[in-house]
Design a protein around this motif. Structure first.
Motif, PDB file in Angstrom:
ATOM      1  N   ASP A 249       4.701  -7.925   7.269  1.00 14.16           N
ATOM      2  CA  ASP A 249       5.072  -6.756   8.058  1.00 14.16           C
ATOM      3  C   ASP A 249       3.876  -5.915   8.482  1.00 14.16           C
ATOM      4  O   ASP A 249       3.968  -5.143   9.430  1.00 14.16           O
ATOM      5  N   ARG A 250       2.720  -6.083   7.796  1.00 10.23           N
ATOM      6  CA  ARG A 250       1.518  -5.308   8.109  1.00 10.23           C
ATOM      7  C   ARG A 250       1.802  -3.813   8.143  1.00 10.23           C
ATOM      8  O   ARG A 250       1.195  -3.066   8.890  1.00 10.23           O
ATOM      9  N   SER A 251       2.752  -3.357   7.339  1.00  8.69           N
ATOM     10  CA  SER A 251       3.133  -1.952   7.354  1.00  8.69           C
ATOM     11  C   SER A 251       2.079  -1.109   6.658  1.00  8.69           C
ATOM     12  O   SER A 251       1.198  -1.613   5.953  1.00  8.69           O
ATOM     13  N   THR A 252       2.162   0.194   6.868  1.00 10.25           N
ATOM     14  CA  THR A 252       1.192   1.108   6.260  1.00 10.25           C
ATOM     15  C   THR A 252       1.291   1.108   4.741  1.00 10.25           C
ATOM     16  O   THR A 252       0.353   1.515   4.058  1.00 10.25           O
ATOM     17  N   SER A 253       2.420   0.644   4.223  1.00  3.73           N
ATOM     18  CA  SER A 253       2.598   0.605   2.771  1.00  3.73           C
ATOM     19  C   SER A 253       2.030  -0.656   2.141  1.00  3.73           C
ATOM     20  O   SER A 253       1.881  -0.732   0.920  1.00  3.73           O
ATOM     21  N   SER A 254       1.722  -1.678   2.973  1.00  2.96           N
ATOM     22  CA  SER A 254       1.189  -2.927   2.425  1.00  2.96           C
ATOM     23  C   SER A 254      -0.272  -2.749   2.031  1.00  2.96           C
ATOM     24  O   SER A 254      -0.990  -1.904   2.558  1.00  2.96           O
ATOM     25  N   GLN A 255      -0.717  -3.578   1.117  1.00  3.27           N
ATOM     26  CA  GLN A 255      -2.064  -3.478   0.572  1.00  3.27           C
ATOM     27  C   GLN A 255      -3.096  -4.036   1.540  1.00  3.27           C
ATOM     28  O   GLN A 255      -2.871  -5.022   2.225  1.00  3.27           O
ATOM     29  N   THR A 256      -4.237  -3.354   1.634  1.00  6.64           N
ATOM     30  CA  THR A 256      -5.319  -3.846   2.470  1.00  6.64           C
ATOM     31  C   THR A 256      -6.210  -4.783   1.674  1.00  6.64           C
ATOM     32  O   THR A 256      -6.418  -4.607   0.480  1.00  6.64           O
TER      33      THR A 256
END
Length: 389
Positions: A79-86
């Motif tokens: 999802d590449r969402s802002t909540s996913s880990q970088t």
């Protein structure tokens, strides 16, 4: 399956051509050393950076200043969402551990920002983006690229995978100048001796071996360049890089040019109508697992046949001896390309499955259970794995 229609060593080099080396002075007459901006990202470039960094630590007369440019962290997950880990590329944390300044460069503005900095040489290894012409021309001696193939064979984005897919017998490493507008179109300065691929070579194992070859070459290259600059203090410009390796480059016999494309999901696709067992095995070694194919099934609710869904192949073995599979009965062996037989208790879809390839061989594959319209494929009427797309 391992009989290879391969690139012969006689097609690569005259047998009297040796790895290019010189005897280096222990000092360079007070030369300050090169200010280097190193571009990279992955494990291959990390090994090459280690070599340059070690050289900088041991000989400031060769490398005076070393900074790193790499790609910014990317978010992990679908999802590449802002909540996913970088996740950072491997080079970034390694360079910081060695107390080197790291610049994250991705956009046109990022490149413009680093053009305000002053360097003698750009060194690019598996960075993945074209270096702007303006940055190359603003750098005192221009730039070089270390590429994991014997250029111009396997120019482009995926040389390691291409060497395996094309069943090459040899690969190697090339150092070339940076071209201002195209990938892998620079002047070839150095090449390694051919490196033989093993029968079970993977892109990962080949990358690890070539990274060590490339690291040694890069160290020798920088020593040679520094020596040449020291002997020609009044010469300036990127021509110095070409001039310092002119004798060596004239001895290199170039292979025909081939191009490799960036790897996408289609490269991992198995087409049972056209892919032989050896082709599938090479895809596995080139791209790793999982690979994928299509499942055709019958929707009993809508009475619709031959619909397609993706199935993930998580393990692949070529069946050389059918007797090695106790549950495989002769009368039940698939006959047509893409036809399969599920094995194991209950014949779960995620259990081992025997599939016939287009050249008549059998593969033993492990498939991941998939969902079709909210239900498991194991509850559907599966036809075969044949794909004619």
């Amino acid at each position: 399956m391992h009989l290879r229609s391969r690139l012969s060593i006689s097609h690569i080099y005259n047998l009297n051509l040796t790895y290019f080396k010189r005897t280096f002075h222990t000092s360079f007459c007070g030369l300050k050393g090169l200010d280097i901006l190193f571009f990279g990202s992955d494990e291959f470039s990390r090994e090459c950076f280690r070599s340059v960094d070690d050289l900088a630590a041991s000989s400031s007369s060769v490398v005076h200043k070393l900074e790193v440019v790499t790609r910014p962290p990317k978010r992990n997950g679908r999802d590449r969402s802002t909540s996913s880990q970088t996740v950072e590329v491997p080079l970034a944390p390694f360079a910081r551990e060695r107390n080197r300044t790291v610049h994250f460069v991705e956009t046109k503005q990022d490149f413009e920002n680093i053009q305000t900095l002053s360097y003698d040489l750009l060194v690019v290894v598996s960075y993945g983006k074209l270096i702007p012409a303006q940055l190359i021309t603003r750098t005192k001696y221009g730039g070089i690229n270390l590429h994991p193939s014997l250029l111009p064979r396997h120019s482009g984005a995926a040389p390691l995978q291409a060497a395996i897919l094309d069943n090459d017998e040899f690969s190697g490493v090339t150092i070339q100048t940076l071209h201002p507008t195209q990938f892998d179109r620079g002047s070839i300065l150095m090449q390694s001796l051919p490196v033989r691929l093993s029968l079970d070579e993977t892109s990962k194992s080949l990358g690890q071996r070539l990274s060590k070859v490339g690291a040694d070459m890069l160290r020798e290259f920088l020593k040679t360049l520094s020596e040449y600059i020291d002997k020609h203090p009044n010469d300036e410009g990127p021509e110095i890089v070409i001039d310092s390796f002119k004798t060596n480059s004239e001895e290199i016999r170039l292979l025909p040019r081939t191009w490799t494309k960036k790897i996408d999901s289609r490269a991992r696709h198995i087409n049972w109508a056209t892919d032989s067992a050896s082709t599938i095995e090479r895809k596995w070694r080139a791209f790793g697992l999982p690979l994928w194919t299509e499942i055709r099934y019958f929707d009993r609710h809508n009475q619709t046949a031959h619909l397609s869904r993706r199935a993930i192949l998580e393990d692949i073995t070529i069946v050389d001896n059918m007797g090695s599979i106790p549950s495989l009965e002769v009368g039940s062996i698939p006959n047509l390309p893409g036809q399969y037989l599920r094995l194991g208790p209950g014949k779960q879809f995620f259990a081992q499955t025997v599939v016939r390839t287009c050249d008549g061989k059998l593969l033993l594959v492990q498939m991941k259970q998939e969902k079709v319209r909210g239900k498991s494929l194991v509850d559907s009427d599966i036809f075969d794995l044949s794909s004619h797309k």
